[in-house]
Structures are given as structure tokens and as C-alpha cells.
Design an enzyme around this catalytic site. Structure first.
Site, PDB file in Angstrom:
ATOM      1  N   LYS A 145       2.056   2.679  -7.129  1.00 51.87           N
ATOM      2  CA  LYS A 145       0.853   2.139  -7.772  1.00 51.87           C
ATOM      3  C   LYS A 145      -0.009   3.265  -8.343  1.00 51.87           C
ATOM      4  O   LYS A 145      -0.127   4.338  -7.748  1.00 51.87           O
ATOM      5  CB  LYS A 145       0.069   1.341  -6.721  1.00 51.87           C
ATOM      6  CG  LYS A 145      -1.107   0.544  -7.251  1.00 51.87           C
ATOM      7  CD  LYS A 145      -1.741  -0.240  -6.109  1.00 51.87           C
ATOM      8  CE  LYS A 145      -2.889  -1.114  -6.578  1.00 51.87           C
ATOM      9  NZ  LYS A 145      -3.498  -1.849  -5.444  1.00 51.87           N
ATOM     10  N   ILE A 193      -9.668  -1.932  -9.508  1.00 56.06           N
ATOM     11  CA  ILE A 193      -8.679  -2.265  -8.466  1.00 56.06           C
ATOM     12  C   ILE A 193      -9.169  -3.408  -7.575  1.00 56.06           C
ATOM     13  O   ILE A 193      -8.841  -3.462  -6.391  1.00 56.06           O
ATOM     14  CB  ILE A 193      -8.320  -1.042  -7.580  1.00 56.06           C
ATOM     15  CG1 ILE A 193      -8.436   0.267  -8.338  1.00 56.06           C
ATOM     16  CG2 ILE A 193      -6.904  -1.170  -7.047  1.00 56.06           C
ATOM     17  CD1 ILE A 193      -8.104   1.509  -7.501  1.00 56.06           C
ATOM     18  N   SER A 218      -4.176  -6.499  -6.897  1.00 53.94           N
ATOM     19  CA  SER A 218      -4.279  -5.368  -7.784  1.00 53.94           C
ATOM     20  C   SER A 218      -2.962  -4.636  -7.997  1.00 53.94           C
ATOM     21  O   SER A 218      -2.858  -3.772  -8.852  1.00 53.94           O
ATOM     22  CB  SER A 218      -5.333  -4.390  -7.254  1.00 53.94           C
ATOM     23  OG  SER A 218      -4.975  -3.858  -5.987  1.00 53.94           O
ATOM     24  N   ILE A 239      -6.607  -5.265  -0.063  1.00 60.28           N
ATOM     25  CA  ILE A 239      -7.906  -5.438   0.584  1.00 60.28           C
ATOM     26  C   ILE A 239      -8.422  -6.867   0.415  1.00 60.28           C
ATOM     27  O   ILE A 239      -9.449  -7.238   0.961  1.00 60.28           O
ATOM     28  CB  ILE A 239      -8.944  -4.417   0.047  1.00 60.28           C
ATOM     29  CG1 ILE A 239     -10.166  -4.332   0.977  1.00 60.28           C
ATOM     30  CG2 ILE A 239      -9.356  -4.757  -1.385  1.00 60.28           C
ATOM     31  CD1 ILE A 239     -11.139  -3.219   0.621  1.00 60.28           C
ATOM     32  N   GLY A 240      -7.655  -7.678  -0.352  1.00 58.27           N
ATOM     33  CA  GLY A 240      -8.031  -9.075  -0.514  1.00 58.27           C
ATOM     34  C   GLY A 240      -6.837  -9.934  -0.901  1.00 58.27           C
ATOM     35  O   GLY A 240      -6.976 -11.118  -1.171  1.00 58.27           O
ATOM     36  N   GLY A 241      -5.668  -9.286  -0.953  1.00 62.36           N
ATOM     37  CA  GLY A 241      -4.457  -9.974  -1.361  1.00 62.36           C
ATOM     38  C   GLY A 241      -3.653  -9.172  -2.364  1.00 62.36           C
ATOM     39  O   GLY A 241      -2.742  -9.684  -3.007  1.00 62.36           O
ATOM     40  N   SER A 242      -3.964  -7.893  -2.499  1.00 62.82           N
ATOM     41  CA  SER A 242      -3.432  -7.094  -3.606  1.00 62.82           C
ATOM     42  C   SER A 242      -1.967  -6.718  -3.484  1.00 62.82           C
ATOM     43  O   SER A 242      -1.361  -6.267  -4.451  1.00 62.82           O
ATOM     44  CB  SER A 242      -4.266  -5.820  -3.772  1.00 62.82           C
ATOM     45  OG  SER A 242      -5.558  -6.138  -4.206  1.00 62.82           O
TER      46      SER A 242
END
Length: 554
Positions: A145, A193, A218, A239-242
Site C-alpha cells: 500500500k 487514507i 483505504s 482503522i474502519g474497514g480498510s
């Protein structure tokens, strides 16, 4: 400039910014040979589903197709060690396929085939001279990434102004390199991001199975590349579903471990304020369950905690973990906040049906499960992502004339009215978070399950610029529970409708239905998600091994 497929423009910045951005794109891809470039008519008039173009375009040789299509990381490593393929042949095949994929879905930020082949030549020489490999990933190409430091490449925090040339590897990249991995590209991510659509100064990543849909974020570039078979194994952050969101959008495997399980030193130049209360995880994105297990086993065997004392020194048993039977599985049909769109409901029904087969009666105990107050979790996590009110992020983006993209604006606007929080504000938010975590754990205990299976997103991949509700992934970041997304045989169908007796669970739920009715999701793959308690990462993989046959896992 290398032509790529575009289906929807991204926001324009100042003329000065656009000039610099054009120069960046030109320098990033100017070395692409002419015979690796797709015909102009394919770029101008692409099919809705571009996933098969790399196989049929004629650029890859039969051997290169075999290398890129017939292996996961485990079998590829074995084939290289057995000298079935040279590391150079493998690096060449994946580098070529990656640049083909990029022309179709804009998944890369940098492509360095020459450097990859030079590294592969050294590995081939070592194997020939010594009769053994450098390490268990000898010659295996791995995509990385954009924001992760890699010596000799550029990284950024998702904005033009944050770009920097890196002179050393991040801990993750250094470890993978020591194991024999070959690096050949870096992949696209969103502005800042921090949302589920990979649009930024390198362009907009498209979904390979329906280019009018998002590839997620992201880590969207990774997911699109792997699903196009331009990578066999990639590394993302979550951090939230990335990791899980884009993996689900693109129909691949992805794992978000419990935080501080894997190394993350050298991932970002500046600390991210969200991590005052929500910790990021890093994990693999790949083609098989055993690839995820291989990645975890090798990384944890390197004892990363000796270099970064934040990492918890958990031993890895993974797929060999002992599991009590029958395994108590909670099924999430909805989270009490947003009813999933029709193909996700079909995938849940498929999983229930598979697991309810009488031949598995001694293995599984199936229950219904509803997460504790998912609406409140979504409200809290969105606020605490930006204790600075979003000003540091937004001001940094604007400083170069770069435009604020719509989803960047959407995720930051909730925090904007509160402005920069005080230390005590952040402290009180942490108490709210911990109170919720304890209530969630008690609720899980009351429902008496070992793992839960449910949606990975409110629907399949969403239409561009509409990734508003990541409630089914961010919930698990808020409580810091590990999660894996895995493919199902279900795909979205054209003209699929909601049930006649549907009643919205919330205004957000109503909006999700409107979004479904406004777009065509045909062909989008559906993943489901499985989660376990915090630090129960081994138990999660042990459960996946038990579920492997019933859910057709690779």
C-alpha cells in the site's frame, strides 16, 4: 501519459496543483514499454467487467498466465523453491499483469519492474549457488500500500503535500524482504487514507467486476490488483474497514488482526490523531485462507516485538488452533441499525443453509446474533476519528491547491463543529469508548457465541462516491476485535429488489435502500465477515479451519 480507464472524473484543484499532478503521473508510469500497453479502443470502450482482460489481451505469455492465475502464495513459493519457475520469470509475470490491471482500474501509484527483476536475479543466483532459498517467501512478489515506507520509493498520507521519498524500509517491508519477498509496485489509496473509495492524487480505483462501482478503501488499490491477479499477496491497513471493505468489494480474502499484533513502524511520517482512541491494524490481503495463515505465521515468527515493544508477543497457531466443538456461531442478519442490501441477505441465507447441513451437526451450533448498539458505535467512532476537528487533515490537503474530495469532506464534517478537542475531551471520549467496549463484551457473553458471521458491508461494492456507511466493519475497530472477510459464490444481480415487507431500521437504513435503487450493481462479488473476541485471533483461524468445507473456503 499512460492512458487508463476513467468512468467518473475526480474533483479538480488549482491549475498549479493539476500541473504538478500531471507531472507526477507522467514520471510514475513513463517507463511502461509500448508492448505492455492496451489498445486505445479497450481504454476508450471497456467492458463493464474488466477482470478477464489481462488473460485475453494477448500481452501475457502462456507461462505468465499460468504463473499469475494458477497459484496462491503458498504454492508459488513452493514452485520457485523447486525451480519450476525462476524468480525472474515470476517477477516479470506479475509486474506485467499489474501494469495491465492498472490501465483498466487505476490500482497503482508506482511500478518498478526493473528493480523487481534485479532483486529477482539476485535470488535466482543465490538459489543456484547455495541450493536453498533465502527464506520461505523466496521470489514471491508482494504488493504494498502506498503509505508504507519502502526504500527508494515515494509514500504519502493520501495527499499530494504529504509525499516524501523514503530512504529506508518500514519494519513490515524489511521483514518481508528478509524472508525473500520481491517488491514491484505500490497501490492506490484514498485522499487522507480515511474513506472507502480509493480516489486521490493518483486517480480513482475502479472495481474490476463492475467499473461503475468502487474498489473500496483505504486499501482499494491492493484489493483491485489482487482480484485482477496482478498480485498474489498484498499488505493493507485497517482503522474502519480498510482491509476488509475493499477485500469484500473485490471478492478476495482479507484479515484485520487485533491491534498491535503485526509491525507498523514506518507506516506514516506523522502520527494520526484518530489513534488516540481507535488503533489501526495491518494485515494480509490475498487469494486463500492458507495465504493469510502463512503471512501471520512468518511475520510473528520474526519476533517483531523485539524491535517494536508496542507489539503483543502472541504465539501463532492459526489454522492449527484447538477449537471446542460444537463451535458456537452467531449469525448477524442485520446489526439493528442498517438492513443489508439484497445480495448480502442472499449471502447470509447461503451461509446459514450451508452451516445447517445435518452432516455438520456435531461441529456447529448456529444462533442468531445482534451486535450491541451498532448505531451508537458508528456515531462514536466517526466523532473520535478526528479529535482535531479534521482541520489538520483538511488544511494539509488544501495547502498545495489539492481539492477536498467529497468523501473526505463527508467523513470530516461531523467532527468540524467541535473543533480541536482538549486533552480532557479526548480523555472523556476514551472513557465512552471503554464503557461501550465493556458493554459489548458483556452482550457477547450473554449471547454465548465463539465467533460471529455477518455482512462485511451494507451491500456489495457501492457506486462511486457513495461509501457512506461502513458500520459492519468500523464496529469491530471500535471494540478492537479481529475479523476476516471471505468470498462467497453470491454475486449481485441486475434488478434485484428489497423484500416487500422491508421496513427501514433508521434514516441511514432508508438511505442505503435509496442508494441501491439508484445504481446497477450487477456482477459485484459478495464477501462475508467472521469475527472473534479481542486477542482471539488464533481461535478465529481455528474456527475458519473448521468452517472450511462448509463455506467452500480455499
Amino acid at each position: 501519459m499512460l492512458p487508463i480507464v476513467k468512468v467518473k472524473p475526480i474533483e479538480k484543484g488549482t491549475p498549479e496543483y493539476e500541473e504538478k499532478r500531471a507531472a507526477l503521473l507522467e514520471s510514475s508510469f513513463s517507463k511502461v514499454p509500448q508492448d505492455y500497453r492496451l489498445p486505445a479502443d479497450v481504454i476508450a470502450n471497456p467492458p463493464l467487467d474488466v477482470s478477464d482482460v489481462p488473460r485475453t489481451c494477448g500481452i501475457l505469455t502462456p507461462t505468465e498466465l499460468e504463473i499469475t492465475e494458477n497459484h496462491d502464495a503458498v504454492s508459488l513459493a513452493k514452485a520457485i523453491a523447486a525451480k519450476k519457475y525462476t524468480a525472474v520469470a515470476v517477477a516479470t509475470a506479475f509486474a506485467k499483469r499489474a501494469i495491465i490491471a492498472h490501465q483498466l482500474v487505476c490500482c497503482l501509484t508506482q511500478w518498478f519492474m526493473d528493480e523487481a527483476i534485479a532483486q529477482a536475479k539476485e535470488l535466482d543466483y543465490y538459489l543456484e549457488k547455495n541450493g536453498n532459498t533465502v527464506g520461505p517467501l523466496h521470489g514471491v512478489p508482494i504488493s504494498i500500500k502506498e503509505h508504507m515506507y519502502m526504500a527508494g520509493t515515494y509514500s504519502s498520507a493520501g495527499s499530494f503535500g504529504s509525499m516524501a521519498k523514503n530512504d529506508k524500509d518500514s519494519q513490515m517491508v524489511a521483514t518481508l524482504r528478509s524472508l525473500g519477498a520481491v517488491f514491484y509496485c505500490k497501490t492506490n489509496q484514498p485522499q487522507a487514507i480515511m474513506h472507502l473509495e480509493s480516489t486521490g492524487h493518483y486517480g480513482r480505483t475502479l472495481n474490476p467486476f463492475n467499473i461503475n462501482l468502487s474498489a473500496g478503501g483505504s486499501t482499494g488499490g491492493e484489493a483491485a490488483l489482487i482480484s485482477m491477479k496482478g498480485s498474489v499477496l498484498g499488505v493493507g491497513t485497517d482503522i474502519g474497514g480498510s482491509v476488509r471493505g475493499p477485500s469484500a468489494f473485490c471478492g478476495i480474502y482479507g484479515f484485520k488482526p487485533t491491534s498491535y499484533t503485526l509491525p507498523m513502524r514506518g507506516y506514516l511520517a506523522s502520527p494520526f490523531a484518530a489513534e488516540l482512541n481507535v488503533l489501526t491494524s495491518t494485515g494480509p490481503m490475498c487469494r486463500s485462507l492458507r495465504d493469510m495463515d502463512l503471512f501471520m505465521r512468518l511475520l510473528l515468527a520474526s519476533k517483531p516485538y523485539l524491535i517494536d515493544p508496542r507489539i503483543v508477543p502472541l504465539p501463532w497457531t492459526g489454522l492449527k488452533a484447538d477449537i471446542n466443538k460444537p463451535l458456537k456461531i452467531g449469525i448477524i442478519s442485520n446489526d439493528g441499525f442498517i438492513e443489508p442490501q439484497p445480495p448480502v441477505n442472499r449471502a447470509i441465507a447461503w451461509a446459514k443453509d450451508q452451516l445447517s447441513n445435518p452432516k455438520y451437526a456435531d461441529l456447529f451450533e448456529i444462533k442468531s446474533f445482534t451486535p450491541f448498539d451498532a448505531k451508537e458505535a458508528w456515531s462514536k467512532i466517526r466523532r473520535i476519528y478526528y479529535p482535531d476537528g479534521g482541520s489538520v487533515t483538511v488544511d494539509g490537503i488544501r495547502s498545495t491547491g489539492e481539492p477536498i474530495h467529497s468523501l473526505t469532506n463527508w467523513i470530516t464534517k461531523l467532527a468540524e463543529p467541535a473543533g480541536m478537542l482538549t486533552a480532557q475531551d479526548v480523555n472523556l471520549a476514551r472513557r465512552e469508548r471503554d464503557d461501550y467496549r465493556c458493554a459489548f463484551a458483556e452482550n457477547w457473553q450473554d449471547q454465548d457465541v465463539d465467533v460471529v458471521i455477518g455482512p462485511a458491508f451494507v451491500g456489495p461494492a457501492c457506486a462511486h462516491d457513495t461509501a457512506f456507511y461502513w458500520t459492519y466493519t468500523s464496529l469491530w475497530n471500535f471494540v478492537d476485535y479481529p475479523g476476516v472477510v471471505f468470498p462467497t459464490p453470491i454475486k449481485a444481480k441486475a434488478e434485484e429488489k428489497y423484500a416487500e415487507d422491508y421496513k427501514p431500521l433508521s434514516e441511514e437504513c432508508k438511505h442505503v435502500k435509496e442508494l441501491w435503487e439508484a445504481s446497477n450493481f450487477e456482477g459485484a462479488p459478495i464477501d462475508l465477515q467472521i469475527n472473534a473476541r479481542k486477542y482471539h485471533d488464533n481461535q478465529l483461524f481455528g474456527a475458519l479451519e473448521v468452517l472450511k468445507e462448509a463455506l467452500d473456503l480455499l
